[in-house]
Design a protein around this motif. Sequence first.
Motif, PDB file in Angstrom:
ATOM      1  N   PHE A   9       0.876  -1.174   0.000  1.00 40.88           N
ATOM      2  CA  PHE A   9       0.000   0.000   0.000  1.00 40.88           C
ATOM      3  C   PHE A   9       0.912   1.222   0.000  1.00 40.88           C
ATOM      4  O   PHE A   9       1.550   1.531   1.002  1.00 40.88           O
ATOM      5  CB  PHE A   9      -0.919  -0.011   1.220  1.00 40.88           C
ATOM      6  N   GLU A  10       0.952   1.912  -1.121  1.00 36.36           N
ATOM      7  CA  GLU A  10       1.954   2.964  -1.306  1.00 36.36           C
ATOM      8  C   GLU A  10       1.319   4.252  -1.827  1.00 36.36           C
ATOM      9  O   GLU A  10       0.528   4.242  -2.769  1.00 36.36           O
ATOM     10  CB  GLU A  10       3.026   2.481  -2.292  1.00 36.36           C
ATOM     11  N   THR A  11       1.685   5.362  -1.200  1.00 33.76           N
ATOM     12  CA  THR A  11       1.317   6.706  -1.663  1.00 33.76           C
ATOM     13  C   THR A  11      -0.188   6.859  -1.850  1.00 33.76           C
ATOM     14  O   THR A  11      -0.670   7.395  -2.853  1.00 33.76           O
ATOM     15  CB  THR A  11       2.036   7.063  -2.984  1.00 33.76           C
ATOM     16  N   ASN A  12      -0.958   6.378  -0.908  1.00 34.79           N
ATOM     17  CA  ASN A  12      -2.408   6.593  -0.914  1.00 34.79           C
ATOM     18  C   ASN A  12      -2.755   7.759   0.011  1.00 34.79           C
ATOM     19  O   ASN A  12      -1.906   8.240   0.758  1.00 34.79           O
ATOM     20  CB  ASN A  12      -3.111   5.326  -0.440  1.00 34.79           C
ATOM     21  N   GLY A  13      -4.028   8.215  -0.040  1.00 32.58           N
ATOM     22  CA  GLY A  13      -4.456   9.200   0.947  1.00 32.58           C
ATOM     23  C   GLY A  13      -4.173   8.685   2.337  1.00 32.58           C
ATOM     24  O   GLY A  13      -3.674   9.390   3.207  1.00 32.58           O
ATOM     25  N   ALA A  14      -4.452   7.411   2.563  1.00 38.32           N
ATOM     26  CA  ALA A  14      -4.043   6.664   3.750  1.00 38.32           C
ATOM     27  C   ALA A  14      -3.934   5.210   3.319  1.00 38.32           C
ATOM     28  O   ALA A  14      -4.588   4.781   2.362  1.00 38.32           O
ATOM     29  CB  ALA A  14      -5.042   6.830   4.876  1.00 38.32           C
ATOM     30  N   GLY A  15      -3.091   4.436   4.024  1.00 37.11           N
ATOM     31  CA  GLY A  15      -2.827   3.079   3.573  1.00 37.11           C
ATOM     32  C   GLY A  15      -3.995   2.137   3.766  1.00 37.11           C
ATOM     33  O   GLY A  15      -4.655   1.735   2.809  1.00 37.11           O
TER      34      GLY A  15
END
Length: 418
Positions: free
Chosen positions: A226-232
Amino acid sequence: MLKKKHNTFFFIIALLFCTSVWTQTTTVCASCDITTIHEALQQASDGDTILVKKGIYKEANLKVNNSITLIGEDFPIIDGEEKGEVITIGADNVTLDGFKIINVGVSYTTDYAAVRVVNSEGFIIQNLELEKLFFGIYLQKSKNGKVLNNKVKGEAVTEFNSGNAIHLWYCKDVEVRGNDVRKVRDGIYLEFSDNISIIDNFSKNNIRYGLHFMFSNKNTVINNVFETNGAGIALMFSKFMEVENNIITKNWGTASYGLLLKEVNDANLINNHFIENTVGITVEGSNRLVYSNNDFISNGYAIRVKGACYENQIIDNNFLYNSFDISYNGRINDNKFNNNFWSNYTGYDLDKDGIGDVPYRPVKLFSYIVNKTPETIILLRSLFIDLIDFSEKVSPVFTPDDLMDENPRMKRIEHDRN
């Protein structure tokens, strides 16, 4: 009796023969007898296979109402022309394999999807490429199925005009494995869905969450990125969870975190990497959790505990170069910190057993100040902050005096993740 057994045997052979005779493969292409997927579906019977040749098929609202295999050769394109849903599966034992689906309709009142599965069992959705979409794969009241090796790429800019890549609502016993989901609202979303396996997926650049659980129990989250999301990951109002061997990284922002635990009970968080997130884990109202063998590396906060948490164990983790290892509001309750490695620990080990002789207090006074007055974060690297943290460590007044690791490790723990 022997004659009766022979009759039964020949009846079974005849039944199998008849079944093989009546199932058929229909080929769809521009020069074939059947040129549209819609026509092939209209003529299909249970057990049939529809083979769609390479090409562009401008079709929408395709209904799969029989137990068939619908397979694409060389990724034929199904262009929904933004007319609404593209494929809806309403039968058991359907396999959908090998298509590129584009131009799903967008609506503020209807959740149009590239592929919707409704009240189905035994489905397989695999090897799809979905683009220019609203929702990607939407599973509704379905069970005992698989969503495998799909690529879903949206164009989301805000939460309000975008849907989720893989969406499960009231589902059970579904395997979601090997999917690549990007630039949608939530990469993978579960609501009222139990016994779901989320394995080997890659979720990146999504507007809200890489993975989002609501009211979903007995689920596993293993070997995902889980990378570079608003939140993981957001796990909310759920219980009996297994979160293992995931990489959760670079979820940055004023309200970002690697993992949110909101009213989660009886979960194991084991062998995960939390790297360069604003907050590694934010937890509130969650009980009987085991955090073990995780790495928290270069986060703003490693773990931020907001309160109402009981019987949690934080053991055998590495806390490396985080601005704040632990932020804690409220009472320590009966939560346990033990046998962790802390890069900020400056104690000694006279008996050379690998365990520090002085307990470690991971909560800094400055983290308490920042919680009360966020603007003070600009003083993070000043000498004054080092002085007040040292004074609080010597004589705790504001931070929990019983929150400590009694057995801090002297060396970083090498976790076995094989």
